[in-house]
Design a protein around this motif. Structure first.
Motif, PDB file in Angstrom:
ATOM      1  N   ASP A   1       0.836  -1.208   0.000  1.00 40.39           N
ATOM      2  CA  ASP A   1       0.000   0.000   0.000  1.00 40.39           C
ATOM      3  C   ASP A   1       0.871   1.258   0.000  1.00 40.39           C
ATOM      4  O   ASP A   1       0.549   2.240  -0.667  1.00 40.39           O
ATOM      5  CB  ASP A   1      -0.946   0.018   1.206  1.00 40.39           C
ATOM      6  CG  ASP A   1      -2.093  -0.965   1.072  1.00 40.39           C
ATOM      7  OD1 ASP A   1      -2.399  -1.406  -0.056  1.00 40.39           O
ATOM      8  OD2 ASP A   1      -2.694  -1.312   2.116  1.00 40.39           O
ATOM      9  N   ASP A   2       1.979   1.217   0.758  1.00 35.90           N
ATOM     10  CA  ASP A   2       2.912   2.344   0.763  1.00 35.90           C
ATOM     11  C   ASP A   2       3.516   2.556  -0.625  1.00 35.90           C
ATOM     12  O   ASP A   2       3.665   3.692  -1.079  1.00 35.90           O
ATOM     13  CB  ASP A   2       4.046   2.126   1.775  1.00 35.90           C
ATOM     14  CG  ASP A   2       3.569   2.073   3.221  1.00 35.90           C
ATOM     15  OD1 ASP A   2       2.532   2.683   3.536  1.00 35.90           O
ATOM     16  OD2 ASP A   2       4.253   1.402   4.031  1.00 35.90           O
TER      17      ASP A   2
ATOM     18  N   GLU B   1       2.159   1.697  -3.480  1.00 37.16           N
ATOM     19  CA  GLU B   1       1.105   2.230  -4.349  1.00 37.16           C
ATOM     20  C   GLU B   1       0.922   3.728  -4.117  1.00 37.16           C
ATOM     21  O   GLU B   1       0.763   4.498  -5.073  1.00 37.16           O
ATOM     22  CB  GLU B   1      -0.213   1.484  -4.119  1.00 37.16           C
ATOM     23  CG  GLU B   1      -1.295   1.913  -5.087  1.00 37.16           C
ATOM     24  CD  GLU B   1      -2.539   1.049  -5.024  1.00 37.16           C
ATOM     25  OE1 GLU B   1      -3.396   1.221  -5.913  1.00 37.16           O
ATOM     26  OE2 GLU B   1      -2.656   0.205  -4.107  1.00 37.16           O
ATOM     27  N   GLN B   2       0.962   4.163  -2.852  1.00 37.80           N
ATOM     28  CA  GLN B   2       0.857   5.598  -2.538  1.00 37.80           C
ATOM     29  C   GLN B   2       2.034   6.377  -3.124  1.00 37.80           C
ATOM     30  O   GLN B   2       1.850   7.460  -3.682  1.00 37.80           O
ATOM     31  CB  GLN B   2       0.795   5.802  -1.028  1.00 37.80           C
ATOM     32  CG  GLN B   2      -0.570   5.545  -0.440  1.00 37.80           C
ATOM     33  CD  GLN B   2      -1.587   6.533  -0.972  1.00 37.80           C
ATOM     34  OE1 GLN B   2      -2.324   6.213  -1.905  1.00 37.80           O
ATOM     35  NE2 GLN B   2      -1.634   7.718  -0.431  1.00 37.80           N
TER      36      GLN B   2
ATOM     37  N   ALA C   1       1.404   6.678  -6.768  1.00 35.41           N
ATOM     38  CA  ALA C   1       0.321   7.636  -7.036  1.00 35.41           C
ATOM     39  C   ALA C   1       0.824   9.071  -6.901  1.00 35.41           C
ATOM     40  O   ALA C   1       0.474   9.936  -7.721  1.00 35.41           O
ATOM     41  CB  ALA C   1      -0.847   7.383  -6.084  1.00 35.41           C
ATOM     42  N   GLN C   2       1.648   9.326  -5.894  1.00 34.90           N
ATOM     43  CA  GLN C   2       2.201  10.668  -5.718  1.00 34.90           C
ATOM     44  C   GLN C   2       3.140  11.030  -6.870  1.00 34.90           C
ATOM     45  O   GLN C   2       3.097  12.148  -7.388  1.00 34.90           O
ATOM     46  CB  GLN C   2       2.943  10.761  -4.383  1.00 34.90           C
ATOM     47  CG  GLN C   2       2.013  10.719  -3.190  1.00 34.90           C
ATOM     48  CD  GLN C   2       2.744  10.486  -1.876  1.00 34.90           C
ATOM     49  OE1 GLN C   2       3.954  10.310  -1.826  1.00 34.90           O
ATOM     50  NE2 GLN C   2       1.977  10.474  -0.787  1.00 34.90           N
TER      51      GLN C   2
END
Length: 151
Positions: free
Chosen positions: A31-32, A34-35, A38-39
């Motif tokens: 999840d980190d 993916e974040q 995304a950023q």
């Protein structure tokens, strides 16, 4: 104009990031990652499709889906790097720019990890820079796509 789409594909066991061998892979979770992607995508004005699977066939199908849909592929094939000629064949078939990413430095690890079939189908390989390698790969892929658009 639509933002270029880059598929970020992840192979087996990456869903266990943060738990699995943190001394090798760090404490960041998928999840980190993916974040982080995304950023980076927001900053680069691109779209991403971020996925993870433990199945080789599913990963191959996702690569095939990129044909005519995505402008590039960033792939962390994980253990399939060292075993999957079928994954290499799929990457070659879609005829898209590919960057291979590994969180750990595969060349400092066990001898069987030193060879990657996937590398043969990749323009470049980023390994050993932790999860930051994904952001670097997105920057590089964006540069590649933009340079293709101007030629």
């Amino acid at each position: 104009m639509d933002r270029p789409l880059i598929s970020v594909l992840n192979g087996p066991n990456l869903n266990m990031l943060g738990l699995r061998q943190p001394q090798v892979y760090g404490r960041a979770t998928l999840d980190d990652v993916e974040q982080l992607c995304a950023q980076a995508a927001e900053r680069l004005d691109i779209a991403i499709d971020f996925r993870q699977t433990n199945g080789e066939g599913e990963l191959i199908s996702w690569v095939q889906e990129c044909h005519g849909r995505a402008q590039g592929i960033i792939i962390n094939p994980a253990g399939y790097s060292h075993t999957s000629i079928a994954l290499l064949d799929a990457l070659l078939a879609v005829d898209l720019p590919v960057i291979e990413v590994h969180i750990s430095n595969i060349h400092r690890r066990e001898a069987f990890r030193h060879h990657s079939y996937v590398s043969r189908g990749a323009l470049g390989v980023i390994c050993g820079l932790g999860v930051q390698g994904y952001a670097l790969a997105l920057q590089a892929m964006t540069d590649i796509i933009l340079s293709e658009d101007t030629q």
